[in-house]
Design an enzyme around this catalytic site. Structure first.
Site, PDB file in Angstrom:
ATOM      1  N   LYS A  44      15.980  18.062  22.993  1.00 49.08           N
ATOM      2  CA  LYS A  44      17.412  17.767  22.995  1.00 49.08           C
ATOM      3  C   LYS A  44      17.694  16.441  22.303  1.00 49.08           C
ATOM      4  CE  LYS A  44      19.504  18.768  26.822  1.00 49.08           C
ATOM      5  NZ  LYS A  44      19.997  18.685  28.217  1.00 49.08           N
ATOM      6  N   THR A 132      29.034  14.599  39.343  1.00 47.21           N
ATOM      7  CA  THR A 132      29.781  15.061  40.509  1.00 47.21           C
ATOM      8  C   THR A 132      28.833  15.146  41.695  1.00 47.21           C
ATOM      9  OG1 THR A 132      31.263  16.328  39.081  1.00 47.21           O
ATOM     10  CG2 THR A 132      31.239  16.900  41.420  1.00 47.21           C
ATOM     11  N   GLU A 159      34.044  12.051  36.276  1.00 49.06           N
ATOM     12  CA  GLU A 159      34.557  12.630  35.022  1.00 49.06           C
ATOM     13  C   GLU A 159      35.518  13.770  35.350  1.00 49.06           C
ATOM     14  OE1 GLU A 159      33.873  15.804  33.876  1.00 49.06           O
ATOM     15  OE2 GLU A 159      32.352  16.457  35.318  1.00 49.06           O
ATOM     16  N   LEU A 262      48.852  29.263  37.007  1.00 53.26           N
ATOM     17  CA  LEU A 262      49.346  30.459  37.686  1.00 53.26           C
ATOM     18  C   LEU A 262      49.205  31.675  36.769  1.00 53.26           C
ATOM     19  CD1 LEU A 262      52.577  29.423  39.651  1.00 53.26           C
ATOM     20  CD2 LEU A 262      50.310  29.957  40.546  1.00 53.26           C
ATOM     21  N   CYS A 272      31.390  24.185  36.785  1.00 51.87           N
ATOM     22  CA  CYS A 272      32.025  23.185  37.651  1.00 51.87           C
ATOM     23  C   CYS A 272      32.718  23.804  38.861  1.00 51.87           C
ATOM     24  CB  CYS A 272      33.012  22.349  36.844  1.00 51.87           C
ATOM     25  SG  CYS A 272      32.227  21.233  35.664  1.00 51.87           S
ATOM     26  N   LYS A 275      30.585  25.980  41.423  1.00 52.76           N
ATOM     27  CA  LYS A 275      29.558  25.126  42.023  1.00 52.76           C
ATOM     28  C   LYS A 275      30.167  24.046  42.915  1.00 52.76           C
ATOM     29  CE  LYS A 275      27.936  21.838  39.371  1.00 52.76           C
ATOM     30  NZ  LYS A 275      28.231  20.542  40.048  1.00 52.76           N
ATOM     31  N   ARG A 342      27.846  30.037  31.980  1.00 57.79           N
ATOM     32  CA  ARG A 342      27.498  29.871  33.393  1.00 57.79           C
ATOM     33  C   ARG A 342      28.575  30.507  34.271  1.00 57.79           C
ATOM     34  NH1 ARG A 342      26.613  23.503  33.689  1.00 57.79           N
ATOM     35  NH2 ARG A 342      28.371  23.652  32.235  1.00 57.79           N
TER      36      ARG A 342
END
Length: 464
Positions: A44, A132, A159, A262, A272, A275, A342
């Site tokens: 990476k 988080t 974040e 809505l 996010c 999870k 994901r």
């Protein structure tokens, strides 16, 4: 470690170069700082150092290359090189869902902080958590840091990135939250890092660690609640014969409710919201307040039900079974402008239909490579036309602009059946019906194609 060119202000290290970390490192360099991104993944790091972003995020690769060329940005796998070099260390590593109870796995956060401590931090350095994490995490880390390096402070700066808008959200956020200890220098240091952003009018909330940690998960829980609420209303509309889009419009005029989020459909996904609401429930249970967030379990259930309801809707649209039928699925990413699969509702639906015997061909502008790795048994197409050729039904499951702007009349000669399932309410229903399609969506009465010659297109529709 490469020696970056001198930028302005404090020297910044970013630990973790995934979605959050890569974006943060690039944007901090864009703001003029000298930045080094660190990761244990050498592949990476090599790709980023070569100007290649391993994720799809509009605008990010261009800024990466620009700031690599300026010399302000570099990447490394050498923790010893950055520990004593940087003034501010942003911890941006992942906190995946923990097996068993759904809580947040903090092993990467703990490892990042422990590595910095072991490598030897510069006197007066600041560690800033952006990952988080559950409430209470920062306090525990601060105690460890204080014991090992008494002159190093910890702050928590959550974040709020939206995939597809991450660069904009980093450079021009709608708010900044600083979780700091009273009387320390952390707030001053953070204000220096975000000086340009603050001068542009971004509001700053300075608070304690626990509140800063809760802000992110509380925001995601609220958004998930709003999305699942309208999807629950879609379930009611289906049995009552009502129209969920008209319902959403009507209640959205109430300023206390508003019309954002809505939009009914097949639910939320990604790395996010699902999870985070599960981790939030797990942490509340650990704190003895599980009943306070018990409603989030139903939010999660409504969200997952929307996927199964889309499968049921498709089955009904094809006469009760999809076995042996060919389906063109448009969308694999969990949302447009992203290659993130994901917890993708689109792929879950595609896989469920394939499991019932359908032959499924999936097309997505960005996410096919990732989808192919996760679901190798599905077929994949290189274009919309390839995906829908000879299809008995077309499913729109991710609301990419490319799909919104499709010409239904132009597609008609290529399909075997003029049936469209609009999983995101992304299409102009009347336009598709007028072109000869049978239109289906969750929470709205299914409609057959318009009779030939009825409902000619307006000029503005024809140009869309």
């Amino acid at each position: 470690m490469p020696t970056p060119a001198a930028g302005t202000g404090p020297r910044i290290a970013v630990l973790g170069t995934g979605y959050l970390g890569a974006t943060h490192a690039v944007c901090m360099a864009e703001l003029g700082f000298t930045v080094v991104g660190y990761d244990v993944d050498a592949t990476k790091v090599e790709r980023l150092a070569a100007g290649e972003v391993p994720i799809f995020e509009p605008g990010l690769e261009e800024l990466l290359r620009k700031n690599l060329e300026s010399g302000r940005l570099s990447f490394t796998t050498d923790i010893d090189g950055i520990a004593g070099w940087a003034d501010v260390h942003f911890v941006c590593v992942g906190t995946p869902q923990r097996a068993g109870d759904g809580g947040a796995d903090l092993r990467y956060v703990d490892a990042a902080v422990d590595q910095l401590i072991a490598a030897g931090l510069a006197p007066g350095a600041l560690i800033v958590g952006k990952s988080t994490v559950p409430a209470g995490t920062a306090a525990g880390l601060a105690a460890r840091i204080s014991t090992a390096a008494p002159d190093v402070e910890l702050a928590w700066n959550p974040e709020f990135l939206r995939e597809g808008f991450a660069v904009e959200d980093t450079l021009r956020p709608d708010r900044l939250v600083f979780g700091v200890r009273p009387g320390g220098a952390a707030e001053v240091r953070l204000r220096a890092v975000y000086a340009a952003t603050i001068e542009a009018g971004t509001p700053v909330v300075v608070t304690d660690y626990a509140t800063a940690e809760l802000v992110k998960v509380a925001a995601n829980a609220f958004l998930a609640t709003k999305i699942s609420f309208i999807n629950a209303m879609a379930e009611i509309c289906d049995v009552a014969g009502a129209d969920v889009l008209e319902l959403a419009t009507a209640i959205g005029y109430d300023a206390r409710i508003g019309n954002r989020f809505l939009r009914p459909g097949i639910g939320f996904g990604g790395g996010c919201l699902p999870k985070d609401i599960r981790a939030f429930q797990a942490r509340a249970t650990e704190l003895g307040a599980g009943s306070s967030l018990a409603f989030l379990a139903e939010i999660d259930a409504v969200n997952l039900r929307a996927r199964q309801r889309a499968v049921t809707l498709t089955r009904a649209a094809l006469g009760g079974t999809v076995a042996g039928r060919r389906l063109g699925v448009l969308g694999a990413a969990f949302k447009p402008n992203s290659d993130d699969i994901r917890d993708s509702p689109a792929l879950d639906i595609a896989a469920a239909l394939a499991a019932e015997g359908a032959r499924v061909s999936v097309y997505d502008p960005a996410a096919v490579p990732n989808a192919r790795l996760r679901y190798p048994s599905l077929e994949y197409a290189a274009s919309v036309r390839e995906a829908v050729t000879a299809a008995d039904a077309v499913l729109v499951l991710t609301e990419w602009a490319e799909f919104r702007s499709l010409d239904p009349a132009a597609l008609l000669p290529h399909v075997a059946g003029a049936v469209v399932v609009d999983g995101r309410h992304a299409l102009d229903e009347q336009r598709w019906r007028d072109a000869g399609w049978e239109y289906h969506s969750l929470g709205r009465p299914s409609q057959p194609a318009s009779p030939a010659g009825e409902g000619e297109l307006r000029d503005d529709e024809a140009a869309a």
